[in-house]
Write a protein that holds these residues in place. Structure first.
Motif, short mmCIF file in Angstrom:
data_model
loop_
_atom_site.label_atom_id
_atom_site.label_comp_id
_atom_site.label_asym_id
_atom_site.label_seq_id
_atom_site.Cartn_x
_atom_site.Cartn_y
_atom_site.Cartn_z
N ASN A 174 0.83 -1.21 0.00
CA ASN A 174 0.00 0.00 0.00
C ASN A 174 0.86 1.26 0.00
O ASN A 174 0.51 2.25 -0.65
CB ASN A 174 -0.93 0.00 1.21
CG ASN A 174 -2.05 -1.01 1.07
OD1 ASN A 174 -2.49 -1.30 -0.04
ND2 ASN A 174 -2.52 -1.55 2.18
N ALA A 177 2.09 1.65 -3.59
CA ALA A 177 1.04 2.15 -4.47
C ALA A 177 0.78 3.64 -4.23
O ALA A 177 0.58 4.41 -5.18
CB ALA A 177 -0.24 1.34 -4.25
N LYS A 178 0.83 4.06 -2.97
CA LYS A 178 0.62 5.47 -2.65
C LYS A 178 1.74 6.33 -3.21
O LYS A 178 1.51 7.43 -3.74
CB LYS A 178 0.53 5.64 -1.13
CG LYS A 178 0.22 7.05 -0.68
CD LYS A 178 0.09 7.12 0.84
CE LYS A 178 -0.20 8.54 1.30
NZ LYS A 178 -0.33 8.62 2.79
N VAL A 180 3.58 5.64 -5.80
CA VAL A 180 3.42 5.68 -7.25
C VAL A 180 2.38 6.72 -7.63
O VAL A 180 2.57 7.53 -8.55
CB VAL A 180 3.01 4.29 -7.79
CG1 VAL A 180 2.61 4.39 -9.26
CG2 VAL A 180 4.14 3.29 -7.61
N SER A 181 1.26 6.73 -6.90
CA SER A 181 0.19 7.68 -7.18
C SER A 181 0.64 9.13 -7.00
O SER A 181 0.20 10.03 -7.73
CB SER A 181 -1.01 7.39 -6.28
OG SER A 181 -2.06 8.30 -6.50
N LYS A 191 1.99 5.49 -14.49
CA LYS A 191 1.66 5.36 -13.06
C LYS A 191 0.54 4.35 -12.86
O LYS A 191 0.59 3.50 -11.95
CB LYS A 191 1.27 6.72 -12.49
CG LYS A 191 2.44 7.70 -12.41
CD LYS A 191 1.98 9.13 -12.20
CE LYS A 191 1.15 9.30 -10.95
NZ LYS A 191 0.81 10.71 -10.70
N ASP A 192 -0.47 4.39 -13.72
CA ASP A 192 -1.59 3.45 -13.61
C ASP A 192 -1.12 2.02 -13.83
O ASP A 192 -1.55 1.10 -13.12
CB ASP A 192 -2.68 3.79 -14.63
CG ASP A 192 -3.41 5.08 -14.30
OD1 ASP A 192 -3.32 5.53 -13.14
OD2 ASP A 192 -4.07 5.65 -15.20
N GLU A 195 0.95 1.00 -10.66
CA GLU A 195 0.07 0.84 -9.50
C GLU A 195 -0.78 -0.42 -9.62
O GLU A 195 -0.96 -1.16 -8.65
CB GLU A 195 -0.83 2.07 -9.35
CG GLU A 195 -1.69 2.04 -8.09
CD GLU A 195 -2.51 3.31 -7.93
OE1 GLU A 195 -3.17 3.46 -6.88
OE2 GLU A 195 -2.49 4.15 -8.86
N ASN A 196 -1.29 -0.69 -10.82
CA ASN A 196 -2.12 -1.87 -11.03
C ASN A 196 -1.32 -3.15 -10.78
O ASN A 196 -1.85 -4.11 -10.18
CB ASN A 196 -2.66 -1.89 -12.46
CG ASN A 196 -3.59 -3.06 -12.70
OD1 ASN A 196 -4.64 -3.19 -12.09
ND2 ASN A 196 -3.18 -3.96 -13.60
N PHE A 198 1.18 -3.60 -8.72
CA PHE A 198 1.39 -3.80 -7.29
C PHE A 198 0.09 -4.18 -6.57
O PHE A 198 0.10 -4.97 -5.62
CB PHE A 198 2.00 -2.54 -6.65
CG PHE A 198 3.49 -2.46 -6.84
CD1 PHE A 198 4.33 -3.25 -6.10
CD2 PHE A 198 4.03 -1.59 -7.78
CE1 PHE A 198 5.72 -3.18 -6.27
CE2 PHE A 198 5.41 -1.52 -7.97
CZ PHE A 198 6.24 -2.32 -7.22
N LEU A 199 -1.04 -3.65 -7.03
CA LEU A 199 -2.32 -4.03 -6.42
C LEU A 199 -2.64 -5.49 -6.70
O LEU A 199 -3.20 -6.19 -5.86
CB LEU A 199 -3.44 -3.12 -6.94
CG LEU A 199 -3.34 -1.65 -6.52
CD1 LEU A 199 -4.47 -0.84 -7.14
CD2 LEU A 199 -3.37 -1.52 -4.99
#
Length: 324
Positions: A174, A177-178, A180-181, A191-192, A195-196, A198-199
């Motif tokens: 988390n 991901a934060k 990256v955002s 970035k998307d 982030e995707n 890692f999620l």
């Protein structure tokens, strides 16, 4: 000098003369020293079975010898949980060999994301296992996601991971991901994409902020089975098994190097201060690291997250006290 002490019974010498087949001399393996053993053979010829025989042989050693050994089995196919139960299926063969089928108290670790599911389904498991997220470097993340570290996605992953390692001692997915955002140097599409990834990785149920300690896996006199078979067919997770194997091998090597230095320092100190009272010394056990399907993690072209750690253990691991 010591006869068969510290040796385990592997089987018998197989002799074929014409149409006559017979079993001759018993074959033993010395497990009280560090070795590198490569078991090869055709599919279905008994390679995995032989690894189980080695582990069971160590378990059957006298307590005074077994307490100096520890076995860590990296189970890539999910088969070694059967060691908990007697081998009644081959009772007739065991009787011919004058062997007794019996269960062994192996300790099975399952990835934390699958632990509850396995328990609910009645699949044998004893403890959850996880990897500390902050221990994985940018190159390993790129290998997990099958992206080059030089392409835009890889460049962003490397920047985010390196920054987090400088800012925090511990972090989880988390936090990644934060970060990256919040990055302001990459395009939103990049970035998307990062982030995707890692999620999705978070749903694999393998990573956590704390992670499992190597001391929980390496216990004198114990057989530890680390079951990573859940990732054999998991989409997008082809490199997770090799990541687990690589990190465990690396941790074992570092731990043994530290222990070796401590033992040498203690020996030198004992020679210098030979009038002081002898204190209780804790000696780390020789670790037998058993890897099923090891060839998958040492390809002749390219590399996996396990390649460099395994090569390090193969080249230098015998000195610190690791058997492979």
């Amino acid at each position: 000098k010591y006869g068969p002490a510290g040796a385990i019974f592997l089987g018998k010498h197989y002799i074929k003369m014409g149409q006559t087949i017979s079993l001759s001399n018993k074959v033993f393996l010395d497990v009280a020293k560090s070795h590198i053993v490569f078991v090869i053979g055709k599919r279905g010829s008994g390679k995995s079975y032989s690894l189980g025989v080695i582990a069971e042989g160590i378990h059957d050693l006298p307590d005074e010898i077994r307490k100096n050994l520890a076995v860590v089995m990296l189970d890539t196919m999910g088969i070694y949980w059967t060691m908990k139960y007697p081998n009644n299926k081959e009772k007739e063969s065991l009787d011919e060999w004058e062997l007794e089928g019996k269960g062994i108290n192996v300790q099975i670790f399952t990835p934390i994301g699958y632990y509850d599911e396995y328990r609910e389904k009645g699949i044998p498991t004893d403890f959850p296992f996880s990897i500390r997220t902050s221990e994985i470097n940018a190159e390993e993340w790129c290998m997990i996601f099958n992206v080059a570290i030089t392409e835009p996605i890889g460049i962003l992953i490397e920047r985010i991971i390196n920054n987090l390692k400088e800012e925090k001692e511990d972090y989880d997915i988390n936090d990644i991901a934060k970060a990256v955002s919040n990055d302001d140097r990459s395009e939103q599409s990049i970035k998307d994409a990062v982030e995707n990834r890692f999620l999705v990785a978070d749903k694999w149920g393998l990573f956590s902020r704390e992670g499992t300690l190597i001391e929980d896996l390496v216990v004198p006199g114990q057989i530890t089975v680390l079951d990573v078979s859940a990732y054999t067919t998991t989409a997008g997770a082809e490199n997770l098994r090799s990541l687990v194997i690589g990190l465990v091998a690396q941790k074992l090597f570092v731990q043994r190097m530290v222990s070796r230095k401590s033992e040498e320092e203690a020996a030198i100190s004992e020679e210098i201060h030979f009038f002081e009272e002898e204190s209780e010394k804790k000696k780390e056990p020789i670790v037998w690291l058993i890897i099923d399907e090891a060839h998958d993690f040492l390809p002749n072209k390219g590399k996996t997250p396990a390649t460099l750690p395994l090569i390090t253990v193969l080249r230098e691991g015998r000195q610190p006290g690791i058997s492979l």
